[in-house]
Structure formats: C-alpha cells, structure tokens
Design an enzyme around this catalytic site. Structure first.
Site, mmCIF file in Angstrom:
data_model
loop_
_atom_site.group_PDB
_atom_site.id
_atom_site.type_symbol
_atom_site.label_atom_id
_atom_site.label_comp_id
_atom_site.label_asym_id
_atom_site.label_seq_id
_atom_site.Cartn_x
_atom_site.Cartn_y
_atom_site.Cartn_z
ATOM 1 N N SER A 91 0.855 -1.181 0.000
ATOM 2 C CA SER A 91 0.000 0.000 0.000
ATOM 3 C C SER A 91 0.888 1.227 0.000
ATOM 4 O O SER A 91 1.801 1.331 0.826
ATOM 5 C CB SER A 91 -0.908 0.014 1.232
ATOM 6 N N GLY A 92 0.614 2.158 -0.912
ATOM 7 C CA GLY A 92 1.410 3.382 -0.969
ATOM 8 C C GLY A 92 1.209 4.267 0.240
ATOM 9 O O GLY A 92 2.170 4.749 0.850
ATOM 10 N N SER A 93 -0.064 4.525 0.624
ATOM 11 C CA SER A 93 -0.305 5.412 1.759
ATOM 12 C C SER A 93 0.236 4.808 3.051
ATOM 13 O O SER A 93 0.817 5.519 3.889
ATOM 14 C CB SER A 93 -1.807 5.709 1.893
ATOM 15 N N GLY A 259 -1.968 5.149 -2.884
ATOM 16 C CA GLY A 259 -0.809 4.991 -3.759
ATOM 17 C C GLY A 259 -1.025 3.918 -4.798
ATOM 18 O O GLY A 259 -0.679 4.092 -5.972
ATOM 19 N N THR A 260 -1.624 2.769 -4.377
ATOM 20 C CA THR A 260 -1.840 1.703 -5.348
ATOM 21 C C THR A 260 -2.901 2.093 -6.370
ATOM 22 O O THR A 260 -2.841 1.676 -7.526
ATOM 23 C CB THR A 260 -2.230 0.390 -4.645
#
Length: 348
Positions: A91-93, A259-260
């Site tokens: 996960s980006g965040s 982010g994803t």
C-alpha cells in the site's frame, strides 16, 4: 498484580488515510520472511487486525501497520499492512505513513536533506526517498509495485445500475477502474456515501462473475478495490491531474486517492498511450488531498508478456499521536480470543 496487555502506537495519516503504526507490544512472529509473518497473522492471529480496526479502539476506515524485523539485512525494518479487507501485500499510503513514523520515532535516524533507505513489505523490498527540512519529514517517495492492465474495457450488468464498463489493473491488489462521469459522479465530498454504495454493487457483481490471477502470485483472492476516475487534465508538458476516489470492499471510501490506486491509473494511462517515461499524475481526493505518481518506464513480464509499469508514489505523512493503549479483556466490547499468544504482557 495483574497481567496487562498494552500496545505502543504512532498514529499517522497520509492524504487523510489514517495508519496506526504498532511499534511495540507484539511478540516476535513465526516466519522467515515478512510475507510469512503476515501469513501467520492472517491465518492464526487475525484478532490483532480486528482489535485495532473495530470499536472501541478503531474504525474500519483506518489501517494498521505492524513493525516487524526484516528478513533482508539491507532493510531498516519490516512492516505488515492490515485493512478492513484483510492483508494487502503493499500500500502506498501505508508505506508513506510507516516511513514517516520510523523517521519521526528515531527507529531510522533522521538526517536533514534527502535520505534513502529500504523497508521490507510483504511484497518485498521498498525503496524510500525521504525529504527532511528543518527536522520535519516533508515528503516520502516510495516505489510503487510493478503495475499492469489485466482487463481492458470489459462490461458487466450490475443490478440497479445497468451495464457498467470497467478495466482491471494490478498494482498491489486488483483494482476495477471505472469512469466517474459515466456513473453520474463529479467526485465531490457530498457524494461519498453514494460512491460507496455504487462501488460495493460493482465489486460484488465482478466478484460473483470472475476471479483474477497474478502472473507470478497466482490467486490473490477476490477483487477488493475499485477506483473512480475523473477527467485527466494536462497542466504541464509532463504533468497531469485527475480527481479520483478509491473504494475498499466492504464499504470504505478511502480518504486519500491511495498509492496503489494512483499506480493503477498510471498503468491504464500507459495502456492507452497517454504518458511517457518521466510523466507525472497527481490524483486528487474528495478531501482535496493528493498523491503524485511518476511513470518511470515499462518492461515485459510473465508468460503472456504483460506490459508492466515501473512507478513511484510521492506524498506527505503527518504524525497525529504517540500513545499506548491498554487491551482490557474484561471489557465486553473487546474480543481477546487469539490475542494472548502474540501480545506481550507486563505486570501492572
């Protein structure tokens, strides 16, 4: 004297998505890799995820990131991501929040200017580039997972909505991508509940009709994400901007664009021939927060020769609180089954 179960937390957010970083209170987990430790939590100790995402300690809209020892000596630390849908491998965040937390807590020494280090997620090593100004972590750039388009412009009938056109990208999880305008949405905050209901119906229809398989990971479970796409505006030669909203099944509209989700958009823009290496896309959420994804290039992967997009995600994490919570197993609202074998007890 009594045995007291406690957890040490750093609450953070990136783009509005709150991530609770668990820095202490959990015993070492079995597993030779971070991925195996994640699988142990998922299969034998899911009570930790439920404890921190449900009442009275949390809410389903939050995420939890557990700091664990890395299996790769090059990484500063490992982390396991927990969300309402389960255990995403990336996960980006959450990565932005974890990187910010380890710097602000001193787990990774903070240096003025730009610094680079590695974290280990269940998906593998993640390159972190941090920008520190006047002692504050102002930005985190992390590597997005290699992303590709699995399905382009398929159609499905959704009860109550009619025929819906969607694409599917993989960017750390499988994402259904739909045009917000086609569904009558402008991606404003007042639409949040309607977006969740609409996305839930589409995701359930897709899940009932078909599954998805990653070219190396195989079956990663039913499709959990949907991303609403607004119009793409070109604001500079190499910079684009689009309103966006990401849904996590069941029932959650993320406060950030994720982010994803941004990586998935880059994969679709490349598939449609809309971007070149070095181009950037800023996704803007219902709350006007944003992440910036950069398209680095493309490579062939898998037996079917997928065009896999290499990318990075940039955002800012904010520390909300440093706290210790007491896990009170006598509280009728607290479910401690499956927790005692992983939580460190202390005498109070």
């Amino acid at each position: 004297m009594k045995n007291e179960l406690t957890l040490q937390l750093i609450d953070t957010h990136a783009g509005g998505d709150v991530s609770r970083i668990v820095t202490g209170g959990v015993d070492p987990l079995p597993g030779a890799t971070v991925r195996q430790q994640m699988e142990y939590l998922r299969d034998d100790a899911d009570g930790l995820r439920k404890l921190l995402l449900e009442e009275p300690y949390g809410a389903p809209e939050m995420s939890v990131d557990l700091i664990v020892p890395p299996s790769d000596s090059r990484a500063e630390t490992g982390y396991i991501i927990m969300e309402v849908m389960g255990y995403p491998i990336y996960s980006g965040s959450n990565t932005i929040c974890t990187a910010t937390a380890v710097l602000e807590s001193g787990l990774v020494p903070k240096r003025e200017g730009h610094q680079h280090f590695l974290l280990e997620s269940p998906a593998g090593l993640v390159q972190i580039d941090a920008r520190v100004e006047n002692g504050v972590v102002e930005a985190i750039t992390c590597g997005g997972l290699p992303s590709y388009i699995d399905t382009y412009r398929a159609a499905i009938h959704v009860p109550g909505l009619g025929d819906i056109t969607y694409s599917v990208a993989y960017s750390g999880g499988f994402y259904a991508l739909v045009d917000a305008r086609d569904l009558g949405f402008h991606l404003t905050l007042d639409e949040e509940r309607d977006l969740a209901r609409c996305a839930g119906a589409i995701v359930e229809a897709i899940q009932a009709e078909r599954g998805f398989s990653h070219y190396t990971l195989g079956d990663v479970g039913p499709l959990p994400f949907l991303h609403f796409m607004g119009p793409v505006d070109q604001v500079a030669d190499d910079f684009y901007r689009s309103r966006s909203a990401t849904y996590v099944h069941p029932g959650v509209i993320c406060r950030s664009t994720t982010g994803t989700g941004t990586s998935a958009r880059l994969a679709l823009m490349h598939h449609e021939g809309g971007i070149r290496p070095g181009d950037k896309l800023e996704t803007v959420s219902l709350r006007e927060s944003g992440f910036i994804g950069e398209f680095l290039g493309v490579e062939q992967a898998g037996a079917d020769g997928h065009d896999v997009v290499r990318n990075t995600i940039t955002g800012k994490g904010h520390v909300l609180a440093r706290s210790e919570i007491v896990v009170n197993c006598d509280d009728p609202m607290v479910e401690c089954a499956g927790l005692h074998h992983i939580l460190t007890s202390r005498h109070g």
